[in-house]
Design a protein around this motif. Structure first.
Motif, PDB file in Angstrom:
ATOM      1  N   PRO A 110       0.796  -1.233   0.000  1.00  0.00           N
ATOM      2  CA  PRO A 110       0.000   0.000   0.000  1.00  0.00           C
ATOM      3  C   PRO A 110       0.824   1.276   0.000  1.00  0.00           C
ATOM      4  CG  PRO A 110      -0.936  -1.594   1.520  1.00  0.00           C
ATOM      5  CD  PRO A 110       0.378  -2.165   1.055  1.00  0.00           C
ATOM      6  N   ALA A 111       2.040   1.242   0.546  1.00  0.00           N
ATOM      7  CA  ALA A 111       2.853   2.455   0.610  1.00  0.00           C
ATOM      8  C   ALA A 111       3.646   2.719  -0.661  1.00  0.00           C
ATOM      9  CB  ALA A 111       3.819   2.380   1.799  1.00  0.00           C
ATOM     10  N   ALA A 112       3.604   1.811  -1.625  1.00  0.00           N
ATOM     11  CA  ALA A 112       4.353   2.007  -2.870  1.00  0.00           C
ATOM     12  C   ALA A 112       3.881   3.284  -3.561  1.00  0.00           C
ATOM     13  CB  ALA A 112       4.172   0.806  -3.786  1.00  0.00           C
ATOM     14  N   THR A 113       4.811   4.133  -3.946  1.00  0.00           N
ATOM     15  CA  THR A 113       4.451   5.454  -4.466  1.00  0.00           C
ATOM     16  C   THR A 113       4.049   5.435  -5.933  1.00  0.00           C
ATOM     17  OG1 THR A 113       6.784   5.906  -4.947  1.00  0.00           O
ATOM     18  CG2 THR A 113       5.936   6.616  -2.799  1.00  0.00           C
ATOM     19  N   GLU A 114       4.376   4.373  -6.674  1.00  0.00           N
ATOM     20  CA  GLU A 114       4.045   4.317  -8.093  1.00  0.00           C
ATOM     21  C   GLU A 114       2.958   3.293  -8.393  1.00  0.00           C
ATOM     22  OE1 GLU A 114       7.536   3.823 -10.456  1.00  0.00           O
ATOM     23  OE2 GLU A 114       8.480   5.658  -9.723  1.00  0.00           O
ATOM     24  N   LEU A 295       9.030   2.867   7.654  1.00  0.00           N
ATOM     25  CA  LEU A 295       8.316   1.960   6.761  1.00  0.00           C
ATOM     26  C   LEU A 295       8.946   2.064   5.381  1.00  0.00           C
ATOM     27  CD1 LEU A 295       5.785   0.046   6.846  1.00  0.00           C
ATOM     28  CD2 LEU A 295       4.543   1.898   5.713  1.00  0.00           C
ATOM     29  N   GLU A 296       9.333   0.933   4.830  1.00  0.00           N
ATOM     30  CA  GLU A 296       9.897   0.911   3.487  1.00  0.00           C
ATOM     31  C   GLU A 296       9.253  -0.208   2.685  1.00  0.00           C
ATOM     32  OE1 GLU A 296      14.004  -0.256   3.241  1.00  0.00           O
ATOM     33  OE2 GLU A 296      13.907  -1.270   5.171  1.00  0.00           O
ATOM     34  N   THR A 297       9.191  -0.006   1.380  1.00  0.00           N
ATOM     35  CA  THR A 297       8.646  -1.019   0.489  1.00  0.00           C
ATOM     36  C   THR A 297       9.795  -1.877  -0.010  1.00  0.00           C
ATOM     37  OG1 THR A 297       6.830   0.427  -0.180  1.00  0.00           O
ATOM     38  CG2 THR A 297       7.341  -1.430  -1.614  1.00  0.00           C
ATOM     39  N   ARG A 298       9.716  -3.175   0.308  1.00  0.00           N
ATOM     40  CA  ARG A 298      10.816  -4.082  -0.018  1.00  0.00           C
ATOM     41  C   ARG A 298      10.249  -5.420  -0.467  1.00  0.00           C
ATOM     42  NH1 ARG A 298      13.711  -3.704   4.701  1.00  0.00           N
ATOM     43  NH2 ARG A 298      12.998  -5.677   5.572  1.00  0.00           N
ATOM     44  N   GLY A 299      10.600  -5.820  -1.700  1.00  0.00           N
ATOM     45  CA  GLY A 299      10.140  -7.103  -2.207  1.00  0.00           C
ATOM     46  C   GLY A 299       8.640  -7.196  -2.380  1.00  0.00           C
ATOM     47  N   GLY A 300       7.984  -6.060  -2.597  1.00  0.00           N
ATOM     48  CA  GLY A 300       6.539  -6.057  -2.768  1.00  0.00           C
ATOM     49  C   GLY A 300       5.758  -5.981  -1.473  1.00  0.00           C
ATOM     50  N   PHE A 301       6.443  -5.773  -0.343  1.00  0.00           N
ATOM     51  CA  PHE A 301       5.796  -5.640   0.961  1.00  0.00           C
ATOM     52  C   PHE A 301       6.185  -4.307   1.595  1.00  0.00           C
ATOM     53  CE2 PHE A 301       6.325 -10.230   0.405  1.00  0.00           C
ATOM     54  CZ  PHE A 301       5.090 -10.727   0.778  1.00  0.00           C
ATOM     55  N   ASP A 302       5.300  -3.795   2.459  1.00  0.00           N
ATOM     56  CA  ASP A 302       5.660  -2.693   3.348  1.00  0.00           C
ATOM     57  C   ASP A 302       6.221  -3.302   4.627  1.00  0.00           C
ATOM     58  OD1 ASP A 302       4.760  -0.780   1.589  1.00  0.00           O
ATOM     59  OD2 ASP A 302       2.782  -0.601   2.508  1.00  0.00           O
ATOM     60  N   VAL A 303       7.451  -2.958   4.957  1.00  0.00           N
ATOM     61  CA  VAL A 303       8.135  -3.537   6.111  1.00  0.00           C
ATOM     62  C   VAL A 303       8.585  -2.404   7.023  1.00  0.00           C
ATOM     63  CG1 VAL A 303       9.973  -5.075   6.880  1.00  0.00           C
ATOM     64  CG2 VAL A 303       8.988  -5.363   4.592  1.00  0.00           C
ATOM     65  N   GLY A 304       8.314  -2.523   8.330  1.00  0.00           N
ATOM     66  CA  GLY A 304       8.736  -1.437   9.200  1.00  0.00           C
ATOM     67  C   GLY A 304       8.491  -1.687  10.670  1.00  0.00           C
ATOM     68  N   ARG A 305       8.764  -0.649  11.441  1.00  0.00           N
ATOM     69  CA  ARG A 305       8.579  -0.649  12.890  1.00  0.00           C
ATOM     70  C   ARG A 305       8.111   0.728  13.324  1.00  0.00           C
ATOM     71  NH1 ARG A 305      11.371  -4.518  16.075  1.00  0.00           N
ATOM     72  NH2 ARG A 305      12.371  -6.121  14.794  1.00  0.00           N
ATOM     73  N   ILE A 319       5.727  -4.227  11.498  1.00  0.00           N
ATOM     74  CA  ILE A 319       4.816  -4.142  10.354  1.00  0.00           C
ATOM     75  C   ILE A 319       5.358  -4.986   9.210  1.00  0.00           C
ATOM     76  CG2 ILE A 319       3.713  -2.589   8.688  1.00  0.00           C
ATOM     77  CD1 ILE A 319       4.400  -0.285  10.730  1.00  0.00           C
ATOM     78  N   TRP A 320       4.514  -5.814   8.657  1.00  0.00           N
ATOM     79  CA  TRP A 320       4.770  -6.473   7.369  1.00  0.00           C
ATOM     80  C   TRP A 320       3.456  -6.404   6.606  1.00  0.00           C
ATOM     81  CZ3 TRP A 320       5.488 -12.152   5.647  1.00  0.00           C
ATOM     82  CH2 TRP A 320       6.334 -12.203   4.537  1.00  0.00           C
ATOM     83  N   ASN A 321       3.212  -5.254   5.978  1.00  0.00           N
ATOM     84  CA  ASN A 321       1.910  -4.827   5.469  1.00  0.00           C
ATOM     85  C   ASN A 321       0.935  -4.622   6.634  1.00  0.00           C
ATOM     86  OD1 ASN A 321       2.916  -4.967   2.879  1.00  0.00           O
ATOM     87  ND2 ASN A 321       1.295  -6.290   2.094  1.00  0.00           N
ATOM     88  N   GLU A 322       0.662  -5.668   7.394  1.00  0.00           N
ATOM     89  CA  GLU A 322      -0.172  -5.568   8.585  1.00  0.00           C
ATOM     90  C   GLU A 322       0.714  -5.461   9.827  1.00  0.00           C
ATOM     91  OE1 GLU A 322      -2.173  -6.749   5.300  1.00  0.00           O
ATOM     92  OE2 GLU A 322      -0.732  -8.126   6.212  1.00  0.00           O
TER      93      GLU A 322
END
Length: 405
Positions: A110-114, A295-305, A319-322
């Protein structure tokens, strides 16, 4: 996310365009096509309305647990569905056990900008899946609940005259395709058929993909298609019989999302979080402010803390999307598939991609046992990848009796 619905008329899609797909094919050997009214089911279908769209988006956003798409996208997609036709919702009892259904979903970050989709992409994915499977479905099911995910299938229902079944693959949002595959990866001889469409053709990022193969491999290829398309694709996948859904899907999951949404809409602003926590047997654990957020988009997922500071102490979420885990001053408080949700100060759900440092929010948790969950949430092996992604223990908390190491 959505472009002009009227663009690319050369790829318009109508039921008649796939009439030849009614014949059984290799991907549909286990079932037959049935019209929704073959047992009088059309008289019992519930027509979905604009009010249902809003309730589904709001309730889906809460049950998405941080994922499941953007509310604005869900509202646009749902509004388009009810303006273009009469989407309907049916229970699994209203179709024969051997009638076939397709799962429809969005795959990506969801966070992917393009990220970019056009409404026709949802229908094109169905067309490609029908061509690949050699048969036409009798109904659609959503893959999960979320602000956009809960209304997945409504546009297809409106345009193709087929119902959405009230039996999503999962009653909450989840990060991987296999988690939403209802255990089909363990079904002997099952071959996954998946079609994915998305991306902005004006930027040379439009992708159309149809794949047949082992389910985990097909999922991985679709995820990569989302990456190359700019972050998101519309998907139609995994033909399966209605009878399989009773034990492996989440019957009643869409109704639960709509009911939760209505509760939030009807509750006063200061009471929404507590009202929904009570409904789900959960707790509003803290009211605080987001400190650090990554939060960063990596490998097609939003990954973060992120960390939330409150009067009760500091709470840490992964966070891993959810939202996957929540730890507080006393240790672990909730672990996916428990519901971990964030709500703004008026009590409206916030997805993980919408949060930033300084956001004021409420933290809500609810036990997995109070949710309507699919078979993917009962498979410990699927949680190993989550542990690797977020770097936190999951199996010991979600499956305390699991001895898989």
């Amino acid at each position: 996310m959505y472009g002009d619905v009227h663009r690319r008329r050369d790829r318009s899609f109508a039921p008649g365009a796939v009439a030849a797909g009614d014949r059984p094919g290799p991907g549909c050997r286990r079932g037959r096509h049935h019209d929704a009214g073959s047992r009088g089911g059309d008289r019992r279908l519930r027509e979905l309305t604009r009010a249902d769209v809003e309730a589904a988006v709001v309730g889906g956003a809460l049950l998405g647990g941080g994922g499941g798409g953007w509310p604005a996208d869900g509202r646009r997609l749902g509004a388009l569905a009810v303006s273009m036709g009469r989407p309907t919702l049916a229970s699994i009892e209203e179709l024969p056990a051997d009638a076939l259904v397709f799962t429809v979903s969005l795959v990506g970050a969801p966070a992917a900008t393009e990220r970019y989709l056009e409404p026709i992409d949802h229908l094109r994915a169905v067309e490609l899946a029908i061509d690949a499977a050699g048969c036409r479905p009798a109904a659609f099911i959503a893959n999960e609940n979320g602000a956009t995910a809960t209304v997945n299938g409504w546009l297809q229902s409106a345009c193709l005259g087929l119902p959405v079944l009230d039996a999503p693959c999962n009653g909450r949002a989840h990060p991987t395709g296999t988690m939403g595959a209802m255990g089909l990866h363990r079904r002997a001889g099952y071959v996954s058929i998946q079609a994915a469409v998305g991306g902005d053709h004006r930027r040379d990022r439009h992708v159309e993909l149809a794949v047949r193969g082992p389910l985990p491999l097909a999922d991985a290829l679709v995820r990569q298609a989302a990456v190359h398309a700019g972050g998101l694709v519309a998907v139609a996948r995994n033909p399966v019989e209605v009878g399989y859904l009773k034990e492996h899907a989440a019957p009643g999951g869409i109704s639960q999302a709509i009911a939760v949404g209505k509760l939030l809409i009807e509750s006063p602003p200061g009471e929404r979080a507590e009202a929904v926590a009570s409904r789900l047997g959960g707790t509003v654990v803290a009211r605080g402010r987001v400190g650090s957020y990554r939060l960063e988009t990596r490998g097609g997922f939003d990954v973060g803390r992120m960390e939330v500071a409150s009067d009760q102490g500091t709470f840490r979420l992964t966070i891993w999307n959810e939202y996957m885990t929540m730890d507080g001053p006393g240790g672990r408080l909730a672990t996916f598939p428990d519901l971990i949700a964030t709500l703004d100060r008026e009590g409206w759900p916030l997805i993980s991609a919408a949060i930033e440092e300084g956001t004021d929010l409420d933290l809500l948790i609810a036990p997995a046992g109070r949710l309507v969950l699919g078979a993917g949430m009962r498979d410990p092996e699927l949680f190993r990848l989550v542990e690797e992604a977020v770097g936190e223990p999951m199996l010991a908390h979600a499956f305390p009796g699991f001895g898989g190491g």
